[in-house]
Design an enzyme around this catalytic site. Structure first.
Site, short mmCIF file in Angstrom:
data_model
loop_
_atom_site.label_atom_id
_atom_site.label_comp_id
_atom_site.label_asym_id
_atom_site.label_seq_id
_atom_site.Cartn_x
_atom_site.Cartn_y
_atom_site.Cartn_z
N GLU A 37 0.82 -1.21 0.00
CA GLU A 37 0.00 0.00 0.00
C GLU A 37 0.86 1.27 0.00
O GLU A 37 0.50 2.29 -0.58
CB GLU A 37 -0.90 0.01 1.24
CG GLU A 37 -1.85 -1.17 1.34
CD GLU A 37 -2.45 -1.32 2.73
OE1 GLU A 37 -3.50 -1.98 2.84
OE2 GLU A 37 -1.88 -0.78 3.70
N THR A 115 -6.11 -0.50 2.86
CA THR A 115 -7.15 -1.35 2.29
C THR A 115 -8.05 -1.88 3.40
O THR A 115 -7.70 -1.85 4.58
CB THR A 115 -6.52 -2.51 1.51
OG1 THR A 115 -5.59 -3.21 2.36
CG2 THR A 115 -5.78 -1.99 0.29
N LYS A 198 -14.32 -2.65 7.16
CA LYS A 198 -13.62 -3.13 8.35
C LYS A 198 -12.13 -3.24 8.03
O LYS A 198 -11.74 -3.63 6.94
CB LYS A 198 -14.15 -4.49 8.82
CG LYS A 198 -13.90 -5.66 7.88
CD LYS A 198 -14.46 -6.97 8.43
CE LYS A 198 -13.61 -7.59 9.52
NZ LYS A 198 -12.37 -8.24 9.00
N ASP A 224 -11.86 -6.70 -0.51
CA ASP A 224 -12.66 -7.93 -0.42
C ASP A 224 -14.03 -7.62 0.13
O ASP A 224 -14.21 -6.66 0.88
CB ASP A 224 -11.95 -8.97 0.47
CG ASP A 224 -11.62 -8.43 1.85
OD1 ASP A 224 -12.39 -8.68 2.79
OD2 ASP A 224 -10.58 -7.74 1.99
#
Length: 266
Positions: A37, A115, A198, A224
């Site tokens: 990231e 992410t 989350k 996801d």
């Protein structure tokens, strides 16, 4: 911002928040958990790794720093676990690096970028980037009055109505825990938190930022779908690189928007 020389340069001696919001933003601290990231942003902002660390020599934390559009950018990645060699993800590393970075670097604004898992029931899709409105924990269950609220640890992100309007970012609530998967108990807490995304760091960063009254915003890109059909770990790894690129673009747009503005103008 550069503090006057007669004002002690420590987090404990920050000027009052009303004064701070009227000064142009000049120093931004980006907290990001994974190397995948972080590196696109390091390249984008042409940051250099700090060879003379401001952190204790025993820790693996990595600081990249440089100037972009008249902003001092400090990007902190917690580095690799010294024993296992994997990214130091999770709330413990996030809270430690946030605390140490505030003490050492005195940022005007914190951006926690990373992410996250998203919930299709709340409108999340792979590659979406959310501007977080509030953060809470979903795995600190303390069923005792008041302690239960402490466990949830609800914190508001810094309000950025102009940024939201200009960039047309999706907005959602963030729930944080130290596990990639989701147990039934976690799911119940996440639903109670009304979370759209989350992650494993955000609420920890928010907790420390709130202690020192440093404005913090959170950008989370969906790798996801937690309530989808694919296994979380498989989908996360499959999409990590491409979603990190989407995160990179979003963070760049946010930094470009911030340049030349005061906190209250966000």
């Amino acid at each position: 911002m550069v503090l006057p020389k007669d004002i002690p340069s420590s987090a404990e001696n920050y000027m009052d928040s009303q004064t701070l919001t009227k000064l142009p933003i000049s120093s931004i601290l980006i907290i990001i958990a994974m190397q995948t990231e972080a590196l696109p942003l390091v390249e984008k902002f042409q940051l250099s790794e700090d060879q003379k660390s401001v952190f204790p020599k025993e820790v693996p934390w990595v600081r990249y720093q440089g100037i972009y559009r008249n902003l001092q950018i400090n990007l902190i990645w917690p580095g690799k676990d010294l024993a296992l060699g994997v990214d130091s993800v999770g709330t413990i590393s996030a809270s430690l690096v946030t605390y140490a970075s505030i003490q050492a670097l005195h940022p005007d604004l914190i951006i926690n970028a990373g992410t996250a898992g998203g919930f299709k029931a709340k409108g999340a899709s792979i590659g979406d980037v959310f501007l977080v409105s509030e953060c809470a924990f979903h795995d600190r269950r303390i069923p005792i009055p008041v302690f239960d609220l402490y466990g949830v640890g609800l914190k508001q992100a810094w309000k950025t109505p102009n940024l939201h309007k200009e960039l047309d970012l999706k907005v959602g609530k963030l729930s944080t825990g130290d596990s990639l998967d989701m147990s039934a108990q976690d799911e119940s807490s996440i639903v109670a938190n009304d979370a759209t995304v989350k992650d494993m760091e955000g609420a920890a960063v928010a907790y420390v930022a709130d202690i020192f009254k440093v404005p913090a915003i959170f950008l989370k890109a969906v790798t996801d779908i937690v309530d989808g059909e694919k296994p979380t770990a498989e989908e996360f790894l499959q999409n990590l690189a491409t979603v990190s690129a989407a995160l990179d673009q979003a963070v760049t747009k946010v930094i470009d928007f911030i340049s030349g503005k005061c906190i209250h103008e966000l």
